[in-house]
Design a protein around this motif. Structure first.
Motif, mmCIF file in Angstrom:
data_model
loop_
_atom_site.group_PDB
_atom_site.id
_atom_site.type_symbol
_atom_site.label_atom_id
_atom_site.label_comp_id
_atom_site.label_asym_id
_atom_site.label_seq_id
_atom_site.Cartn_x
_atom_site.Cartn_y
_atom_site.Cartn_z
ATOM 1 N N GLY A 60 0.810 -1.221 0.128
ATOM 2 C CA GLY A 60 -0.071 -0.094 0.022
ATOM 3 C C GLY A 60 0.944 1.325 -0.142
ATOM 4 N N SER A 92 -1.340 -5.726 8.070
ATOM 5 C CA SER A 92 -2.605 -5.318 7.658
ATOM 6 C C SER A 92 -3.801 -6.407 7.088
ATOM 7 C CB SER A 92 -2.480 -4.421 6.234
ATOM 8 O OG SER A 92 -1.589 -3.428 6.484
ATOM 9 N N LYS A 136 -3.731 -6.327 -2.225
ATOM 10 C CA LYS A 136 -4.074 -7.584 -1.569
ATOM 11 C C LYS A 136 -4.963 -8.441 -2.694
ATOM 12 C CE LYS A 136 -4.187 -6.690 3.240
ATOM 13 N NZ LYS A 136 -3.234 -7.546 3.654
ATOM 14 N N PHE A 139 -4.900 -3.667 13.927
ATOM 15 C CA PHE A 139 -5.762 -3.249 12.829
ATOM 16 C C PHE A 139 -6.848 -2.742 13.748
ATOM 17 C CE2 PHE A 139 -8.443 -3.502 9.251
ATOM 18 C CZ PHE A 139 -7.591 -3.059 8.341
ATOM 19 N N SER A 185 -1.548 1.080 10.106
ATOM 20 C CA SER A 185 -0.899 -0.034 10.069
ATOM 21 C C SER A 185 0.251 -0.381 9.200
ATOM 22 C CB SER A 185 -1.880 -1.343 9.779
ATOM 23 O OG SER A 185 -2.863 -1.475 10.706
ATOM 24 N N LEU A 198 -6.419 3.564 0.944
ATOM 25 C CA LEU A 198 -7.703 2.345 0.842
ATOM 26 C C LEU A 198 -7.312 1.479 -0.616
ATOM 27 C CD1 LEU A 198 -10.073 1.043 2.103
ATOM 28 C CD2 LEU A 198 -11.371 2.586 1.142
ATOM 29 N N SER A 222 -3.927 -0.375 -0.969
ATOM 30 C CA SER A 222 -4.037 -1.508 -0.157
ATOM 31 C C SER A 222 -4.948 -2.647 -0.744
ATOM 32 C CB SER A 222 -4.321 -1.129 1.247
ATOM 33 O OG SER A 222 -3.278 -0.440 1.796
ATOM 34 N N TYR A 241 -5.768 0.696 7.336
ATOM 35 C CA TYR A 241 -4.592 0.291 6.501
ATOM 36 C C TYR A 241 -3.539 1.288 6.509
ATOM 37 C CZ TYR A 241 -7.334 -3.561 3.901
ATOM 38 O OH TYR A 241 -7.823 -4.623 3.570
#
Length: 399
Positions: A62, A306, A206, A313, A299, A199, A202, A296
């Motif tokens: 991120g 995360s 993922k 978190f 962290s 946001l 991240s 997010y």
């Protein structure tokens, strides 16, 4: 719909009660004069969100992780972590207050009860949903509700028949009428939301498809971002147009009690009920994404795991959520609270954007996918214009 992806979550995040309120105020007070600011906001959002999501796709990290890992100087690293905590953690608490207040306003206007009480109830609901860890089902449900609200606003705009000539003029003739500076900053802030950059990066990191080539991933990501952000801009334009037709064109004054009347051309006596449902859906989706984005970002900045089930978190989103509930329940006037939260995001944006552009120009991090001349030029213009608007507003407060 197959071309939509994580970008639609970003749209659901910025189409909250703040967007509805800010766009309504802009349309009611200034007609179509600020459409240019919305167009600028949509372009700026696409440019910055594309950078953030490209960072996540290429590096698997991120934005907060990239900031932490790519500063050699301890002083700069410390400053970047402090910036993330201040701008995203503390800033999202104020933003969260606007989300809860806006959603509570919609419920209170139809079901009765105090805004403070409904803010607390919504905060508890958002907390319970976040605590489950099953965000995918929740995400799809909330996006569906926001899309339903979007469809009604767009349909209402077409039925109300906006002044297309004035709309076109406002889109391509930038002006700032007297008293409109805060509305311009707020309109930009409600669209180009700093926490969405963290946001988006991240979530993309993922959920990236490691079995598909990077070239295909990047192409799909750009299409997704363009379609999703374009839809969000169109919805905001519809809200602004409805308010301009219902209030500015008639000389009526917008207030918390009559904001739903802009939907009456389509829904008649049911306008207030649907508006309440729309604010509830938009407010709840934003009330979830704001603490989630803060979790997010913080962290990543501190190097924590995360993961939605990680205790640190969870602690971050819980603190942001609680702060929003407290601020929303102390009796601040709803429209003022929402507008202030959006304006604060607009003032914070240049700092976040500068960090993002710096990261996106690191060849050792992104290789061939680093920013080119066009991305840097457009990104630089975005930062420059937003900074000028923010400085102008600050100067007007003291002189």
């Amino acid at each position: 719909m197959k071309n939509f992806g994580t970008g639609l979550l970003i749209t659901a995040a910025f189409i909250g009660p703040g967007t509805v309120t800010t766009a309504s105020i802009a349309g009611a007070n200034f007609g179509y004069a600020l459409v240019w600011a919305l167009l600028f906001s949509v372009v700026a959002t696409f440019v910055l969100q594309e950078m953030a999501s490209r960072l996540g796709l290429v590096t698997g990290n991120g934005l907060a992780e990239a900031l932490r890992d790519n500063f050699q100087s301890k002083l700069l690293k410390f400053f970047s972590i402090g910036l993330v905590v201040a701008a995203i953690g503390i800033g999202n608490a104020a933003y969260q207050a606007g989300n809860l207040t806006g959603a509570a306003l919609g419920i209170s206007s139809t079901l009765g009860g105090s805004i403070s009480l409904w803010s607390i109830c919504l905060g508890v609901l958002a907390g319970l949903l976040l605590a489950t860890g099953h965000y995918k089902i929740l995400e799809r449900t909330l996006i569906t509700l926001v899309l339903v609200m979007s469809l009604v606003f767009l349909t209402t705009m077409l039925i109300a028949q906006p002044d297309w000539s004035a709309l076109t003029s406002g889109m391509f003739t930038p002006t700032i009428p007297d008293g409109a500076t805060l509305s311009v900053i707020a309109l930009i802030g409600t669209t180009v939301v700093p926490y969405n950059l963290f946001l988006h990066a991240s979530i993309v990191a993922k959920q990236r498809d490691t079995e598909r080539s990077q070239k295909k991933n990047l192409r799909a990501n750009r299409i997704d971002s363009g379609l999703s952000i374009g839809l969000g801009g169109l919805v905001t334009l519809a809200v602004m147009s409805c308010a301009a037709s219902a209030f500015f064109a008639t000389g009526s004054t917008l207030s918390a009690g009559n904001i739903a009347t802009q939907l009456e051309p389509l829904l008649g006596d049911y306008a207030s009920y649907f508006f309440a449902l729309g604010l509830f859906a938009a407010g709840l989706s934003s009330a979830i994404t704001a603490p989630l984005a803060a979790a997010y970002a913080i962290s990543g900045a501190f190097g924590w795991q995360s993961d939605m089930n990680n205790i640190r978190f969870k602690s971050v989103w819980l603190v942001v959520l609680l702060a929003g509930v407290i601020f929303a329940s102390i009796g601040i006037k709803p429209l003022v609270a929402i507008l202030f939260a959006q304006a604060a995001n607009g003032l914070l944006l240049p700092i976040i954007a500068l960090f993002l552009i710096w990261i996106m120009n690191q060849p050792t991090l992104l290789g061939e996918q680093r920013n080119g001349l066009l991305a840097n030029t457009v990104g630089g213009i975005v930062v420059l214009l937003v900074s000028c608007l923010g400085l102008y507003k600050l100067a007007s407060l003291f002189f």
